[in-house]
Write an enzyme that holds these catalytic residues in place. Structure first.
Site, PDB file in Angstrom:
ATOM      1  N   SER A 187      70.543 -25.899 -41.834  1.00 50.71           N
ATOM      2  CA  SER A 187      69.883 -26.783 -40.864  1.00 50.71           C
ATOM      3  C   SER A 187      70.319 -26.406 -39.446  1.00 50.71           C
ATOM      4  CB  SER A 187      70.267 -28.242 -41.109  1.00 50.71           C
ATOM      5  OG  SER A 187      69.378 -28.852 -42.014  1.00 50.71           O
ATOM      6  N   LYS A 224      73.191 -40.346 -40.245  1.00 48.92           N
ATOM      7  CA  LYS A 224      72.427 -40.443 -41.501  1.00 48.92           C
ATOM      8  C   LYS A 224      71.395 -41.547 -41.358  1.00 48.92           C
ATOM      9  CE  LYS A 224      72.616 -38.560 -45.690  1.00 48.92           C
ATOM     10  NZ  LYS A 224      73.228 -37.266 -46.028  1.00 48.92           N
TER      11      LYS A 224
HETATM   12  N1  GLU Z   1      71.156 -34.287 -46.483  1.00 44.50           N
HETATM   13  C1  GLU Z   1      71.933 -33.093 -46.460  1.00 44.50           C
HETATM   14  C2  GLU Z   1      73.401 -33.424 -46.526  1.00 44.50           C
HETATM   15  O1  GLU Z   1      73.795 -34.456 -46.976  1.00 44.50           O
HETATM   16  C3  GLU Z   1      71.564 -32.162 -45.324  1.00 44.50           C
HETATM   17  C4  GLU Z   1      71.755 -32.723 -43.961  1.00 44.50           C
HETATM   18  C5  GLU Z   1      71.180 -31.862 -42.837  1.00 44.50           C
HETATM   19  O2  GLU Z   1      70.686 -30.791 -43.110  1.00 44.50           O
HETATM   20  O3  GLU Z   1      71.256 -32.333 -41.716  1.00 44.50           O
HETATM   21  O4  GLU Z   1      74.230 -32.606 -46.203  1.00 44.50           O
END
Ligand code: GLU
Length: 438
Positions: A381, A117
């Site tokens: 994704s 993250k």
């Molecule tokens: N920010 C999104 C999550 O918390 C998507 C993360 C991603 O697609 O890598 O799951």
């Protein structure tokens, strides 16, 4: 917002799942127990933390430095994966927690990806377009050495979107081209696009990615309801958060026949007893600049149809389904006892504290945990990453069909784990993930 440290909360959830797993009487040898304990210990720490500072030339000529992070938590199952958050309250413990949850989420969804993250301490709403672009490009360039399609694959999160991913991927490819001694071919360039997901379609994004978290949430909810054997009636919902995730969740719940009676954003919310029309509400919000007054029900927006409501009041409404789709810790020990919903669908990451979890469980409220409920986003994704690497472009129908299968499979596994370990869905989800990680 309650001042619980999100990483402490995440570790409490993890410890709880490990305890249930350890006491489950699974027959294992002494050597296996030792290995299990060591692996569990390792999972309490991120593999790598990257600290960056990003200079931005502000429109008034001054130079402002923004601080940011990338936490690479675990890559046992594949490249680190997870979004980048732009928010004034971002801090390292929050990013650590979010990257830990990504590790668990990717394992629950059975994706060949780990967890990471990123976060930058900034209020992007105060930046001009050019300042935002500089910040996005600067952050991508600062982490360029530690990311890549088979290393770490960032994506959008709170306050970031496809356009920002476009700037980032462009900057990343520029940095790589400058550093490379030989010319990067067109095919290699296309593959490098797999370093970021959640891109706009024009930049190599996947069909269906933007709404995937919301649609995945609906699929998970439907799979849970099917197993709950509840009486058939029109269900009601209240949704906290009206960004990409909250809005799309509202839209898909509404389209599926659920009556959405309240929504909110960071400035406050609206309560419309006849049921909100999310699309019209968004159009009204865009026009007025705020949600307040957008009482759009049926095919009209009319001030006599609803009333303002605070974010806190929204959580306590008497609805079937409560959907926290904003930030962490909003359901905590102060309000958990007063929650009336039957199901909580966690579309935000970490919206419920460990103490609140116990109170909700005692009240018989079903909490569909974040690492399952909002895994639709990272699932698409993963589809985008795969399409970029293989030079494919799937139709929206194909993407949504695959998403449906993935969400149903994940829900079934989590449900079954919670039954066989006689525990709640969160602990069940953690157990599914831990067993795939060790
Ligand atoms: N920010 C999104 C999550 O918390 C998507 C993360 C991603 O697609 O890598 O799951």
């Amino acid at each position: 917002m309650s001042h619980i440290n999100p990483f402490t909360n995440a570790m409490q959830q993890f410890v709880q799942a490990v305890a249930v797993l350890s006491q489950s009487g699974r027959k294992v040898s002494k050597k296996e127990i030792k290995l299990f304990k060591e692996k569990i210990e390792l999972m309490r720490f991120p593999k790598r933390i990257i600290n960056v500072s990003v200079p931005v030339r502000m429109d008034d000529g001054s130079l402002k430095i923004f601080e940011g992070y990338r936490v690479q938590y675990d890559n046992t199952r594949g490249p680190y994966k997870g979004g980048i958050r732009f928010h004034p309250a971002v801090n390292l413990d929050e990013v650590k927690a979010l990257s830990f949850w990504m590790t668990m989420k990717c394992a629950v969804a059975n994706l060949p990806l780990g967890g990471g993250k990123g976060g930058v301490i900034v209020n992007p709403k105060e930046l001009s377009e050019s300042e935002l672009e500089q910040l996005s490009r600067g952050y991508a360039s600062a982490i360029a050495n530690v990311i890549g399609p088979d290393i770490d694959v960032p994506a959008p999160d709170v306050n970031t979107n496809g356009k920002i991913m476009g700037w980032m991927v462009d900057e990343f490819i520029k940095v790589k081209s400058q550093k490379s001694k030989v010319r990067i071919s067109k095919t290699e360039r296309e593959k490098l696009k797999a370093t970021f997901t959640g891109k706009l379609i024009a930049d190599g994004g996947s069909e269906g990615r933007e709404e995937a978290t919301g649609l995945g949430g609906l699929y998970v909810l439907q799979a849970v309801i099917k197993r709950m054997q509840s009486p058939k009636k029109q269900l009601t919902a209240a949704i906290q958060g009206f960004g990409n995730v909250g809005y799309n969740a509202a839209r898909f719940l509404f389209d599926s026949g659920i009556k959405v009676i309240a929504v909110s954003d960071s400035k406050g919310g609206i309560y419309v007893p006849d049921g909100i029309n999310p699309e019209m509400t968004l159009a009204c919000k865009k026009k007025n600049g705020m949600l307040s007054g957008c009482y759009c029900s049926g095919s009209v927006c009319d001030v006599s149809k609803g009333k303002p409501i605070s974010n806190e009041e929204l959580l306590l409404l008497d609805v079937d389904i409560l959907v926290p789709a904003a930030l962490e810790n909003v359901i905590n020990k102060d309000n958990a006892g007063k929650i009336k919903a039957r199901i909580i669908l966690e579309m935000a990451n970490g919206p419920t504290t460990a103490e609140a979890d116990i109170a909700l469980h005692d009240k018989g409220i079903i909490v569909v945990p974040d690492i399952l409920a909002n895994s639709g986003g990272v699932t698409v994704s993963a589809f985008e990453w795969e399409q970029n690497l293989r030079g494919l472009h799937w139709t929206k129908k194909e993407v949504n069909r695959r998403l449906f299968d993935k969400m149903n499979e994940a829900t079934e596994n989590v449900w079954n784990a919670s039954r066989s370990f006689k525990t709640d869905l969160r602990t069940g989800a953690f157990i599914v993930a831990i067993l795939r990680l060790i």
